[in-house]
Design an enzyme around this catalytic site. Structure first.
Site, PDB file in Angstrom:
ATOM      1  N   GLY A  40       0.757  -1.258   0.054  1.00 58.03           N
ATOM      2  CA  GLY A  40       0.077   0.051  -0.032  1.00 58.03           C
ATOM      3  C   GLY A  40       0.832   1.403  -0.011  1.00 58.03           C
ATOM      4  O   GLY A  40       1.995   1.215  -0.002  1.00 58.03           O
ATOM      5  N   ASN A  41       0.337   2.231   0.203  1.00 63.09           N
ATOM      6  CA  ASN A  41       1.002   3.632   0.314  1.00 63.09           C
ATOM      7  C   ASN A  41       0.509   4.383   1.254  1.00 63.09           C
ATOM      8  O   ASN A  41      -0.672   4.129   1.987  1.00 63.09           O
ATOM      9  CB  ASN A  41       1.127   4.305  -0.949  1.00 63.09           C
ATOM     10  N   HIS A  42       1.227   5.573   1.717  1.00 62.87           N
ATOM     11  CA  HIS A  42       0.428   6.481   2.837  1.00 62.87           C
ATOM     12  C   HIS A  42      -0.458   7.405   2.541  1.00 62.87           C
ATOM     13  O   HIS A  42      -0.773   8.161   3.180  1.00 62.87           O
ATOM     14  CB  HIS A  42       2.028   7.284   3.230  1.00 62.87           C
ATOM     15  N   SER A  43      -1.256   7.387   1.275  1.00 57.99           N
ATOM     16  CA  SER A  43      -2.295   8.296   0.932  1.00 57.99           C
ATOM     17  C   SER A  43      -3.067   8.416   1.997  1.00 57.99           C
ATOM     18  O   SER A  43      -3.971   7.109   2.243  1.00 57.99           O
ATOM     19  CB  SER A  43      -2.641   8.009  -0.547  1.00 57.99           C
ATOM     20  N   ALA A  56      -4.037   7.775  -5.298  1.00 56.96           N
ATOM     21  CA  ALA A  56      -2.736   7.341  -5.165  1.00 56.96           C
ATOM     22  C   ALA A  56      -2.338   5.796  -5.509  1.00 56.96           C
ATOM     23  O   ALA A  56      -2.484   5.026  -4.680  1.00 56.96           O
ATOM     24  CB  ALA A  56      -1.752   7.462  -3.987  1.00 56.96           C
TER      25      ALA A  56
END
Ligand code: CTP
Length: 403
Positions: A212-215, A280
């Site tokens: 995943g990512n930090h969005s 994102a």
């Protein structure tokens, strides 16, 4: 969420029996999320007490130019009240008050406030049927409407006199809907459908793990809220986030992976006028997601990743009338990279975030953006709350649609 949410409403009450209904009206405005202040004509206090209205509105109620109980005889600034308001509604508006408004007479605080107000003014007449039909009253209606004031017509029914006919003030809930509909019909995105993507995507490694990512999803949710407040019907496709949004014009489609976001975006894209891609999206996903939890047997673990489909680019290539907006998050050579994406993905506008700017990007509540349009016109904005940035982006879209 109502279109009245966050609006500053000034309610002016004049002396008619319908004034007793303003307690319900204040409650309805407060329930819609508005901030309410009340100004009364002195005679209207015979019909409803300022205490009732100040309790319900949670604000002091004013009815004279000065406060005689105050040792310093403080002045109630009608100009300030008029300028404070996003909208002024005079309800009930009696024949006497309407006639004075039409002629610029300002012998009480409510009338002086009316003359000072620069905001939209609504008035809801209430009077006996013969007064309502009198040529003098009709002349007041005509004059006030020619000033741009908006009349909320009285209805027919039993009147305080016992007579039956036109002259009853519109019911409080009908006044609220009238104002909401009026605001909606004048909203710049009324009749437009907007698709927005927001948040990260999660790409499964196995049943319990993902890439995943930090969005946080905040930027996309703020754009959805701002578009809805400008009258648009919004479809918000959101990856996994903690953001909440409850607005009658927003439908949230929750998705998890890039593939799901792709499918949802393609389902709705054909029907929309504007699409803003703030998500994102993961650029790569595991080639194979394990069906069972991966055990920690090996010393090292390699994952083979494959590219996800670029949702924005795929829609850019099939778009017809849609106004398409993408985001670019860059660390270097920002303007050139963003211009490249604008062209490659066939966008109308690109919103550039530079990670070199402090307070911009994923996790913060602020953002600093640069907008680049198809003519390569570059507009740079200051660091602002994401809420304010959303409004800037939508204003830029509206300007371009009208260009
Ligand atoms: N985007 C998308 N689908 C993807 C990847 C990105 O719809 N699979 C959209 C994003 O929502 C954003 C824009 O494309 O509006 C730009 O994303 P970004 O990651 O900055 O650019 P990429 O084109 O993926 O290029 P790179 O990561 O190489 O900079």
């Amino acid at each position: 969420m109502s279109l009245l949410s966050g609006k500053k409403i000034l309610l002016g009450i004049s002396a008619g029996i319908a004034a007793y209904k303003t307690a319900t009206l204040v409650r309805a405005f407060i329930k819609a999320g508005a901030d309410v202040k009340v100004v009364m004509t002195p005679a209207s206090k015979d019909f409803i007490t300022p205490l009732t209205l100040s309790t319900l509105s949670k604000n002091p109620v004013h009815s004279s130019f000065t406060n005689p109980d105050d040792d310093n005889e403080t002045w109630n600034n009608h100009v300030e009240l008029g300028l404070w308001a996003d909208l002024l509604i005079i309800a009930p508006a009696t024949a006497n008050t309407l006639s004075k408004m039409a002629h610029g007479i300002c012998d009480n605080l409510l009338l002086a406030t009316y003359l000072s107000a620069k905001c939209p003014v609504y008035f809801a007449p209430a009077m006996d049927l013969d007064m309502y039909k009198h040529p003098s009253t009709l002349e007041s209606f005509r004059a006030l409407q020619s000033f741009g004031n908006i009349m909320i017509p009285a209805t027919s029914g039993e009147l305080a006199s016992g007579l039956v006919g036109e002259g009853r003030m519109a019911e409080p809930e009908d006044i609220v809907s009238f104002i909401e509909n009026d605001i909606l019909s004048k909203s710049p995105l009324h009749g437009k459908k907007v698709l927005i993507t927001a948040g990260p995507t999660h790409e499964a490694i196995d049943p319990v793990r993902f890439i995943g990512n930090h969005s946080s999803g905040k930027m996309g949710f703020e754009i959805a809220k701002a578009a809805a407040n400008l009258g648009a019907e919004v479809i918000l496709i959101s990856g996994p986030t903690h953001q909440k949004l409850s607005h009658s014009f927003v439908t949230i489609i929750p998705v998890t992976s890039a593939e799901e976001m792709y499918n949802a975006a393609h389902t709705y894209f054909k029907t929309v006028d504007i699409a803003v891609f703030a998500a994102a999206v993961a650029d790569y996903k595991p080639k194979i997601a394990a069906t069972e939890k991966i055990k920690k047997k090996e010393k090292t673990l390699s994952l083979e990743l494959e590219k996800t489909k670029d949702i924005l680019a795929s829609l850019g290539h099939i778009k017809e009338k849609q106004f398409l907006v993408g985001f670019a998050l860059e660390t270097n050579n920002e303007i050139e990279n963003a211009k490249g994406k604008l062209k490659a993905k066939n966008l109308n506008l690109i919103v550039l975030n530079s990670l070199k700017d402090k307070g911009a990007g994923f996790k913060s509540d602020t953002n600093k953006v640069t907008l680049i349009d198809r003519n390569e016109t570059i507009t740079t904005f200051d660091l602002k709350s994401k809420e304010a940035v959303a409004v800037d982006i939508l204003n830029a879209i509206i300007n371009q649609l009208h260009a």
